[in-house]
Design a protein around this motif. Structure first.
Motif, PDB file in Angstrom:
ATOM      1  N   HIS A  24      11.780  15.894  32.887  1.00  0.00           N
ATOM      2  CA  HIS A  24      11.198  15.812  31.551  1.00  0.00           C
ATOM      3  C   HIS A  24      11.339  14.373  31.067  1.00  0.00           C
ATOM      4  CE1 HIS A  24      10.969  16.258  27.156  1.00  0.00           C
ATOM      5  NE2 HIS A  24      10.151  17.245  27.441  1.00  0.00           N
ATOM      6  N   TRP A  30       8.332  12.402  23.605  1.00  0.00           N
ATOM      7  CA  TRP A  30       8.403  13.630  24.400  1.00  0.00           C
ATOM      8  C   TRP A  30       9.467  14.610  23.915  1.00  0.00           C
ATOM      9  CZ3 TRP A  30       4.428  14.277  27.454  1.00  0.00           C
ATOM     10  CH2 TRP A  30       3.753  13.159  27.907  1.00  0.00           C
ATOM     11  N   LYS A  33       8.194  18.107  23.123  1.00  0.00           N
ATOM     12  CA  LYS A  33       7.154  18.628  24.006  1.00  0.00           C
ATOM     13  C   LYS A  33       7.822  19.266  25.220  1.00  0.00           C
ATOM     14  CE  LYS A  33       3.540  15.334  22.701  1.00  0.00           C
ATOM     15  NZ  LYS A  33       3.985  14.939  21.440  1.00  0.00           N
ATOM     16  N   ASP A  34       7.291  20.403  25.648  1.00  0.00           N
ATOM     17  CA  ASP A  34       7.877  21.095  26.788  1.00  0.00           C
ATOM     18  C   ASP A  34       6.798  21.567  27.764  1.00  0.00           C
ATOM     19  OD1 ASP A  34      10.315  22.146  28.085  1.00  0.00           O
ATOM     20  OD2 ASP A  34       9.374  24.090  27.705  1.00  0.00           O
ATOM     21  N   ALA A  37       4.572  19.123  29.842  1.00  0.00           N
ATOM     22  CA  ALA A  37       5.115  17.765  29.698  1.00  0.00           C
ATOM     23  C   ALA A  37       5.963  17.335  30.895  1.00  0.00           C
ATOM     24  CB  ALA A  37       5.960  17.672  28.424  1.00  0.00           C
ATOM     25  N   TRP A  38       6.431  18.267  31.696  1.00  0.00           N
ATOM     26  CA  TRP A  38       7.291  17.948  32.824  1.00  0.00           C
ATOM     27  C   TRP A  38       6.462  17.316  33.943  1.00  0.00           C
ATOM     28  CZ3 TRP A  38      12.624  19.578  33.243  1.00  0.00           C
ATOM     29  CH2 TRP A  38      13.107  20.197  32.085  1.00  0.00           C
ATOM     30  N   SER A  39       7.142  16.696  34.898  1.00  0.00           N
ATOM     31  CA  SER A  39       6.456  15.941  35.943  1.00  0.00           C
ATOM     32  C   SER A  39       7.295  15.927  37.220  1.00  0.00           C
ATOM     33  CB  SER A  39       6.267  14.505  35.441  1.00  0.00           C
ATOM     34  OG  SER A  39       5.721  13.674  36.440  1.00  0.00           O
ATOM     35  N   ARG A 126      15.909  15.181  31.193  1.00  0.00           N
ATOM     36  CA  ARG A 126      16.313  16.453  31.801  1.00  0.00           C
ATOM     37  C   ARG A 126      15.675  16.597  33.171  1.00  0.00           C
ATOM     38  NH1 ARG A 126      14.030  20.596  27.747  1.00  0.00           N
ATOM     39  NH2 ARG A 126      12.876  18.792  27.007  1.00  0.00           N
ATOM     40  N   LYS A 138       5.203  24.442  33.238  1.00  0.00           N
ATOM     41  CA  LYS A 138       5.942  23.283  32.732  1.00  0.00           C
ATOM     42  C   LYS A 138       5.294  21.943  33.075  1.00  0.00           C
ATOM     43  CE  LYS A 138       9.697  25.257  31.002  1.00  0.00           C
ATOM     44  NZ  LYS A 138      10.132  25.026  29.637  1.00  0.00           N
TER      45      LYS A 138
END
Length: 154
Positions: A24, A30, A33-34, A37-39, A126, A138
């Motif tokens: 995250h 960010w 945002k959840d 938004a993760w990568s 995270r 996610k």
């Protein structure tokens, strides 16, 4: 000019399926945002840098040195184009990482805007292991294709 990033999607066996490690992004933009938004851990390919070398460098910069990769050759998953035009090259590698050991690089930005105050934030705040179904919810929508490509190869 279109920017190019490269990253590594860590995965591990989980019963009859796999789990993947997503990160995250840190910083105030960010923070709330959840979903979407993760990568994958990734970063910009520098001039003259090989994309896979960038992917390994970014994995270490975003996670810290406490990850391990399996002995198998990484799986090349190709590239995807994100909404803003950025092209992301990705490899998948069997690996292990304890999210409690996250130690990301940091960046500095003016915050709050126009305050004249420079603050430091982690690039990644995270990291978490997700099953493929939950990971699809996610991850940045453009990167979801990488999950499908991993599933087809594992």
């Amino acid at each position: 000019m279109v920017s190019t990033s490269a990253g590594i999607l860590l995965f591990r066996p989980a019963g009859h399926t796999v789990e993947v490690l997503l990160v995250h992004p840190g910083g105030p933009f960010w923070a709330k945002k959840d979903e979407g938004a993760w990568s994958i851990p990734k970063g910009e390919v520098e001039d003259g840098e090989e994309p896979f070398a960038c992917a390994l460098r970014e994995l270490e910069e975003e996670l810290g040195a406490s990850f391990s990769l399996g002995p198998e050759e990484p799986i090349e998953l190709g590239s995807v184009r994100q909404k803003g035009g950025k092209v992301v090259y990705c490899w998948a590698a069997r690996g292990d990482f304890d999210p409690d050991g996250l130690h990301s690089n940091t960046f500095t930005m003016e915050w709050p805007p126009r305050s004249g105050v420079e603050r430091e934030f982690p690039e990644v705040d995270r990291a978490e292991w997700f099953g493929l179904e939950r990971a699809r919810e996610k991850i940045n929508p453009a990167q979801a294709e990488l999950l499908d490509r991993l599933a087809a190869n594992s």
